[in-house]
Design an enzyme around this catalytic site. Structure first.
Site, short mmCIF file in Angstrom:
data_model
loop_
_atom_site.label_atom_id
_atom_site.label_comp_id
_atom_site.label_asym_id
_atom_site.label_seq_id
_atom_site.Cartn_x
_atom_site.Cartn_y
_atom_site.Cartn_z
CE1 TYR A 155 -3.89 2.14 0.72
CE2 TYR A 155 -2.73 3.03 2.71
CZ TYR A 155 -3.93 2.93 1.71
OH TYR A 155 -4.79 3.91 1.88
CE LYS A 159 -3.85 4.90 -1.45
NZ LYS A 159 -4.77 5.25 -2.23
P1 NAP Z 1 -13.45 2.05 1.55
O1 NAP Z 1 -14.46 2.77 2.53
O2 NAP Z 1 -13.19 0.83 1.83
O3 NAP Z 1 -14.09 2.35 0.19
C1 NAP Z 1 -13.42 1.92 -1.11
C2 NAP Z 1 -14.15 2.29 -2.10
O4 NAP Z 1 -13.46 1.74 -3.15
C3 NAP Z 1 -15.42 1.63 -2.38
O5 NAP Z 1 -16.40 2.51 -3.22
C4 NAP Z 1 -15.22 0.49 -3.29
O6 NAP Z 1 -16.38 0.07 -3.78
C5 NAP Z 1 -14.06 0.90 -4.12
N1 NAP Z 1 -13.33 -0.27 -4.48
C6 NAP Z 1 -12.94 -1.30 -3.86
N2 NAP Z 1 -12.27 -2.13 -4.69
C7 NAP Z 1 -12.34 -1.75 -5.98
C8 NAP Z 1 -11.61 -1.90 -7.15
N3 NAP Z 1 -11.07 -3.21 -7.37
N4 NAP Z 1 -12.16 -1.12 -8.49
C9 NAP Z 1 -12.76 -0.23 -8.15
N5 NAP Z 1 -13.29 0.37 -7.02
C10 NAP Z 1 -13.05 -0.32 -5.86
O7 NAP Z 1 -12.19 3.19 1.61
P2 NAP Z 1 -12.02 4.70 2.07
O8 NAP Z 1 -11.46 4.92 3.14
O9 NAP Z 1 -13.05 5.47 1.83
O10 NAP Z 1 -10.67 5.28 1.26
C11 NAP Z 1 -10.84 5.98 0.01
C12 NAP Z 1 -9.48 6.24 -0.47
O11 NAP Z 1 -8.82 7.21 0.50
C13 NAP Z 1 -8.62 5.14 -0.95
O12 NAP Z 1 -7.74 5.51 -2.12
C14 NAP Z 1 -7.82 5.12 0.64
O13 NAP Z 1 -6.42 4.25 0.23
C15 NAP Z 1 -7.50 6.44 0.72
N6 NAP Z 1 -7.22 6.73 2.18
C16 NAP Z 1 -8.07 6.30 3.23
C17 NAP Z 1 -7.83 6.47 4.45
C18 NAP Z 1 -8.65 6.18 5.53
O14 NAP Z 1 -8.25 6.60 6.84
N7 NAP Z 1 -9.89 5.68 5.46
C19 NAP Z 1 -6.43 7.17 4.82
C20 NAP Z 1 -5.60 7.45 3.85
C21 NAP Z 1 -5.95 7.13 2.54
P3 NAP Z 1 -17.47 -1.09 -3.48
O15 NAP Z 1 -18.23 -0.71 -2.40
O16 NAP Z 1 -18.09 -1.64 -4.34
O17 NAP Z 1 -16.46 -2.21 -2.96
#
Ligand code: NAP
Length: 247
Positions: A155, A159
């Protein structure tokens, strides 16, 4: 003063079915954009259409199936009634584990979804932006790409790669009036982070000067700013939205 009114703009948000992407898509819709959001399933896409309530719709996208991307571009343009002005590459996955034991499939899936798909989608959608001589590409990276994290070699590599990709593409597209930036969230409450155990969460909290985890809205607000005219002179940067966890 800049405005956060996106009337007439087409915004594509990948991974908009839940978490951060959902709040970003809802915020653009509230700011009058036409929004296309993606999910990996038809039921997820339907739920996006439902919450967008006529201000756009949901479509299915699997970032691990690049052979579908050309058709996906056609679908987006048909549904939106025009080319994408603002691309938010938000979809991401984790497959955590000690690197010593990490399976190739877990390495490959994370690099493919979080880096390769972002690059390919940017390449496909920037064509329309180049013709318009205007556009915004906003890539959601992570604080983990900046500071590394135990158990997240795949990851962190993806990133961090996104940050280098963003800077290089920003140099290539500057003359076309297209900005390319990253947002690096810290610890944001979502499905992705609820999977972490309490010990890890407590460890993060101790190191966050603002004393709280972030919310999806914090990331959405930063995204709308980078997409706005107020950010027209900002490109190639990584905007940290992490409560001071990393500075
Ligand atoms: P999340 O709640 O796990 O949601 C992930 C999203 O990505 C969902 O809409 C999911 O769709 C979609 N997804 C998963 N696998 C996929 C695939 N193979 N192809 C296309 N779409 C896919 O994630 P989040 O926490 O909101 O994170 C969103 C972004 O922020 C990510 O890039 C993550 O790395 C980044 N981020 C998050 C955090 C954090 O603390 N949450 C911190 C730093 C960075 P489905 O619902 O259909 O599975």
């Amino acid at each position: 003063m800049f405005s956060l009114d996106f009337t007439g703009k087409v915004v594509l948000v990948t991974g908009a079915s839940r978490g951060i992407g959902k709040v970003i898509a809802q915020s653009f819709a509230a700011a009058n954009a036409t929004v296309i959001g993606t999910a990996t399933s038809q039921s997820g896409a339907d739920s996006i259409s439902e919450y967008l309530a006529g201000k756009g719709c949901g479509l299915v996208l699997n970032a691990l199936a690049p052979e579908t991307f050309e058709d996906f571009v056609t679908q987006v343009e048909e549904k939106a009634g025009g080319k994408v002005d603002i691309l938010v590459n938000n979809a991401g996955i984790t497959r955590d584990g000690l690197f010593m034991k990490m399976k190739d499939e877990d390495w490959n899936a994370v690099i493919s979804c979080n880096l390769t798909a972002v690059a390919k989608l940017s390449q496909l959608f920037m064509r329309g932006m180049m013709r318009k001589r205007a556009g915004r590409i906003i890539n959601i990276t992570s604080v983990v790409g900046e500071m590394g994290n135990f158990g997240q070699c795949n990851y962190a590599a993806a990133k961090a790669g996104l940050i280098g990709f963003t800077k290089s593409l920003a140099r290539e597209l500057g003359a076309r009036n297209i900005t390319v930036n990253c947002i690096a969230p810290g610890f944001i409450e979502s499905d992705m982070t609820s999977a972490l155990n309490d010990e890890i969460k407590e460890g993060y909290l101790k190191n966050i000067p603002l004393g709280a985890f972030g919310q999806g809205q914090d990331i959405a607000d930063a995204t709308l700013f980078l997409a706005s005219d107020g950010a027209k002179y900002i490109t190639g940067t990584t905007l940290d939205v992490n409560g001071g966890l990393y500075m």
